[in-house]
Scaffold this motif. Structure first.
Motif, PDB file in Angstrom:
ATOM      1  N   LYS A 132       2.733  34.927 -65.248  1.00 50.71           N
ATOM      2  CA  LYS A 132       2.772  34.606 -63.814  1.00 50.71           C
ATOM      3  C   LYS A 132       1.487  35.079 -63.146  1.00 50.71           C
ATOM      4  O   LYS A 132       0.889  34.352 -62.341  1.00 50.71           O
ATOM      5  CB  LYS A 132       4.000  35.236 -63.166  1.00 50.71           C
ATOM      6  CG  LYS A 132       4.201  34.809 -61.730  1.00 50.71           C
ATOM      7  CD  LYS A 132       5.555  35.225 -61.233  1.00 50.71           C
ATOM      8  CE  LYS A 132       5.724  35.006 -59.775  1.00 50.71           C
ATOM      9  NZ  LYS A 132       6.003  33.700 -59.346  1.00 50.71           N
ATOM     10  N   ALA A 133       1.045  36.267 -63.490  1.00 56.91           N
ATOM     11  CA  ALA A 133      -0.199  36.802 -62.923  1.00 56.91           C
ATOM     12  C   ALA A 133      -1.396  35.946 -63.336  1.00 56.91           C
ATOM     13  O   ALA A 133      -2.285  35.676 -62.520  1.00 56.91           O
ATOM     14  CB  ALA A 133      -0.404  38.247 -63.385  1.00 56.91           C
ATOM     15  N   ALA A 134      -1.421  35.513 -64.573  1.00 56.19           N
ATOM     16  CA  ALA A 134      -2.532  34.677 -65.043  1.00 56.19           C
ATOM     17  C   ALA A 134      -2.574  33.354 -64.292  1.00 56.19           C
ATOM     18  O   ALA A 134      -3.637  32.920 -63.830  1.00 56.19           O
ATOM     19  CB  ALA A 134      -2.416  34.445 -66.544  1.00 56.19           C
ATOM     20  N   LYS A 146     -10.227  36.266 -72.147  1.00 53.44           N
ATOM     21  CA  LYS A 146      -9.758  35.416 -71.054  1.00 53.44           C
ATOM     22  C   LYS A 146      -9.295  34.055 -71.564  1.00 53.44           C
ATOM     23  O   LYS A 146      -8.291  33.517 -71.086  1.00 53.44           O
ATOM     24  CB  LYS A 146     -10.876  35.250 -70.021  1.00 53.44           C
ATOM     25  CG  LYS A 146     -10.519  34.341 -68.869  1.00 53.44           C
ATOM     26  CD  LYS A 146     -11.545  34.364 -67.770  1.00 53.44           C
ATOM     27  CE  LYS A 146     -12.791  33.611 -68.120  1.00 53.44           C
ATOM     28  NZ  LYS A 146     -13.720  33.466 -66.974  1.00 53.44           N
ATOM     29  N   GLU A 147     -10.007  33.490 -72.529  1.00 51.46           N
ATOM     30  CA  GLU A 147      -9.601  32.178 -73.040  1.00 51.46           C
ATOM     31  C   GLU A 147      -8.229  32.245 -73.710  1.00 51.46           C
ATOM     32  O   GLU A 147      -7.413  31.333 -73.558  1.00 51.46           O
ATOM     33  CB  GLU A 147     -10.629  31.612 -74.020  1.00 51.46           C
ATOM     34  CG  GLU A 147     -10.270  30.210 -74.453  1.00 51.46           C
ATOM     35  CD  GLU A 147     -11.391  29.479 -75.156  1.00 51.46           C
ATOM     36  OE1 GLU A 147     -11.097  28.397 -75.698  1.00 51.46           O
ATOM     37  OE2 GLU A 147     -12.529  29.948 -75.172  1.00 51.46           O
ATOM     38  N   ALA A 148      -7.940  33.321 -74.413  1.00 52.42           N
ATOM     39  CA  ALA A 148      -6.617  33.482 -75.034  1.00 52.42           C
ATOM     40  C   ALA A 148      -5.525  33.566 -73.963  1.00 52.42           C
ATOM     41  O   ALA A 148      -4.452  32.975 -74.115  1.00 52.42           O
ATOM     42  CB  ALA A 148      -6.597  34.724 -75.923  1.00 52.42           C
ATOM     43  N   ARG A 198      -5.121  29.955 -72.506  1.00 54.92           N
ATOM     44  CA  ARG A 198      -4.356  29.068 -73.391  1.00 54.92           C
ATOM     45  C   ARG A 198      -2.874  29.393 -73.336  1.00 54.92           C
ATOM     46  O   ARG A 198      -2.036  28.501 -73.234  1.00 54.92           O
ATOM     47  CB  ARG A 198      -4.864  29.154 -74.834  1.00 54.92           C
ATOM     48  CG  ARG A 198      -6.059  28.290 -75.119  1.00 54.92           C
ATOM     49  CD  ARG A 198      -6.387  28.253 -76.607  1.00 54.92           C
ATOM     50  NE  ARG A 198      -5.290  27.758 -77.423  1.00 54.92           N
ATOM     51  CZ  ARG A 198      -5.015  26.473 -77.635  1.00 54.92           C
ATOM     52  NH1 ARG A 198      -5.738  25.533 -77.074  1.00 54.92           N
ATOM     53  NH2 ARG A 198      -4.001  26.129 -78.401  1.00 54.92           N
ATOM     54  N   GLU A 199      -2.544  30.675 -73.387  1.00 57.66           N
ATOM     55  CA  GLU A 199      -1.123  31.041 -73.377  1.00 57.66           C
ATOM     56  C   GLU A 199      -0.495  30.771 -72.016  1.00 57.66           C
ATOM     57  O   GLU A 199       0.655  30.331 -71.943  1.00 57.66           O
ATOM     58  CB  GLU A 199      -0.943  32.504 -73.777  1.00 57.66           C
ATOM     59  CG  GLU A 199       0.497  32.889 -74.031  1.00 57.66           C
ATOM     60  CD  GLU A 199       1.198  32.026 -75.090  1.00 57.66           C
ATOM     61  OE1 GLU A 199       2.437  31.857 -74.976  1.00 57.66           O
ATOM     62  OE2 GLU A 199       0.540  31.513 -76.017  1.00 57.66           O
ATOM     63  N   ALA A 200      -1.244  30.994 -70.949  1.00 56.08           N
ATOM     64  CA  ALA A 200      -0.730  30.687 -69.612  1.00 56.08           C
ATOM     65  C   ALA A 200      -0.534  29.178 -69.456  1.00 56.08           C
ATOM     66  O   ALA A 200       0.440  28.736 -68.839  1.00 56.08           O
ATOM     67  CB  ALA A 200      -1.674  31.222 -68.542  1.00 56.08           C
ATOM     68  N   THR A 201      -1.420  28.397 -70.038  1.00 56.00           N
ATOM     69  CA  THR A 201      -1.277  26.938 -70.015  1.00 56.00           C
ATOM     70  C   THR A 201      -0.023  26.525 -70.770  1.00 56.00           C
ATOM     71  O   THR A 201       0.777  25.728 -70.274  1.00 56.00           O
ATOM     72  CB  THR A 201      -2.522  26.261 -70.615  1.00 56.00           C
ATOM     73  OG1 THR A 201      -3.674  26.588 -69.822  1.00 56.00           O
ATOM     74  CG2 THR A 201      -2.355  24.752 -70.675  1.00 56.00           C
ATOM     75  N   ARG A 202       0.160  27.083 -71.967  1.00 55.98           N
ATOM     76  CA  ARG A 202       1.368  26.779 -72.754  1.00 55.98           C
ATOM     77  C   ARG A 202       2.628  27.138 -71.966  1.00 55.98           C
ATOM     78  O   ARG A 202       3.566  26.367 -71.874  1.00 55.98           O
ATOM     79  CB  ARG A 202       1.353  27.540 -74.086  1.00 55.98           C
ATOM     80  CG  ARG A 202       2.598  27.320 -74.948  1.00 55.98           C
ATOM     81  CD  ARG A 202       2.656  28.221 -76.185  1.00 55.98           C
ATOM     82  NE  ARG A 202       1.387  28.562 -76.771  1.00 55.98           N
ATOM     83  CZ  ARG A 202       0.745  27.829 -77.686  1.00 55.98           C
ATOM     84  NH1 ARG A 202       1.263  26.705 -78.114  1.00 55.98           N
ATOM     85  NH2 ARG A 202      -0.411  28.229 -78.176  1.00 55.98           N
ATOM     86  N   VAL A 234      -8.290  22.974 -68.760  1.00 58.34           N
ATOM     87  CA  VAL A 234      -7.156  22.728 -69.661  1.00 58.34           C
ATOM     88  C   VAL A 234      -7.559  21.708 -70.715  1.00 58.34           C
ATOM     89  O   VAL A 234      -7.282  21.893 -71.907  1.00 58.34           O
ATOM     90  CB  VAL A 234      -5.898  22.267 -68.885  1.00 58.34           C
ATOM     91  CG1 VAL A 234      -4.846  21.700 -69.828  1.00 58.34           C
ATOM     92  CG2 VAL A 234      -5.320  23.419 -68.078  1.00 58.34           C
ATOM     93  N   GLN A 235      -8.215  20.634 -70.298  1.00 60.77           N
ATOM     94  CA  GLN A 235      -8.643  19.623 -71.265  1.00 60.77           C
ATOM     95  C   GLN A 235      -9.629  20.209 -72.275  1.00 60.77           C
ATOM     96  O   GLN A 235      -9.555  19.908 -73.465  1.00 60.77           O
ATOM     97  CB  GLN A 235      -9.269  18.415 -70.547  1.00 60.77           C
ATOM     98  CG  GLN A 235      -8.285  17.625 -69.739  1.00 60.77           C
ATOM     99  CD  GLN A 235      -7.132  17.087 -70.580  1.00 60.77           C
ATOM    100  OE1 GLN A 235      -7.324  16.568 -71.666  1.00 60.77           O
ATOM    101  NE2 GLN A 235      -5.924  17.240 -70.081  1.00 60.77           N
ATOM    102  N   LEU A 236     -10.539  21.054 -71.820  1.00 65.48           N
ATOM    103  CA  LEU A 236     -11.552  21.653 -72.674  1.00 65.48           C
ATOM    104  C   LEU A 236     -10.980  22.722 -73.608  1.00 65.48           C
ATOM    105  O   LEU A 236     -11.266  22.743 -74.802  1.00 65.48           O
ATOM    106  CB  LEU A 236     -12.659  22.272 -71.799  1.00 65.48           C
ATOM    107  CG  LEU A 236     -13.772  23.013 -72.524  1.00 65.48           C
ATOM    108  CD1 LEU A 236     -14.604  22.031 -73.344  1.00 65.48           C
ATOM    109  CD2 LEU A 236     -14.647  23.753 -71.521  1.00 65.48           C
TER     110      LEU A 236
END
Length: 192
Positions: A14-16, A51-53, A56-60, A111-113
């Protein structure tokens, strides 16, 4: 996972999401995410390497929640048409910039990248849900007579809704257009 682990994961995700929406991908730091999650930066690094990890997890997480909301909304609707419209309403909401984000379009690009595979999985899950509703409603829709298959029709409904989301009018106006679009497509499939 324990209940404490689940609560911590929820708090971080949620924070991310909030932090990326507020600052965009480029201006978000691990420190900012940790502060929003009310934890230390080292504690956040115990869960994510960078940050990228986290992104990705926040996107998932966000896409899983959106797909779950679509499935729940569809289950609550009474007719196949209303179920499809409910799913597409959630899709429309996901594609509508929120007031809390000045970085909506930047985040779509990120997100696409960085998580295009997760986005593709989300799209497939939604298209599959619409396809299944069409196939399960043979008494209402004569897909064979249309000369198309349910997958193609579901895909058109999904991407048509994404297109409607680009309309600059108010959300209710876009919802009405989705309703009209769904009605037009499904009338063309109506069993005689």
């Amino acid at each position: 996972m324990t209940a404490t682990d689940d609560a911590r994961r929820y708090r971080i995700m949620k924070a991310a999401v909030v932090t990326f929406a507020r600052y965009g991908y480029r201006r978000t730091s691990m420190e900012a995410i940790a502060q929003t999650a009310d934890m230390s930066r080292p504690a956040l690094y115990q869960h994510f390497s960078n940050k990228e990890a986290v992104f990705r997890e926040a996107t998932r997480w966000a896409l899983d929640r959106s797909a779950g909301n679509a499935e729940t909304a569809a289950a609550a609707a009474q007719t196949p048409e209303a179920r499809i419209e409910a799913i597409l309403g959630v899709v429309l909401a996901l594609h509508t910039p929120g007031l809390e984000s000045n970085h909506f379009y930047e985040l779509i690009d990120e997100v696409q990248l960085r998580a295009g595979d997760l986005w593709s999985q989300y799209e497939k899950r939604i298209v599959d849900a619409i396809r299944d509703l069409l196939v399960d409603s043979v008494e209402r829709f004569d897909i064979a007579r249309s000369g198309m298959d349910a997958e193609d029709i579901a895909t058109v409904l999904f991407f048509g809704t994404k297109g409607i989301s680009l309309d600059s009018h108010a959300t209710e106006h876009r919802r009405r257009h989705v309703r009209v679009f769904v009605t037009a497509v499904l009338r063309g499939l109506a069993a005689s």
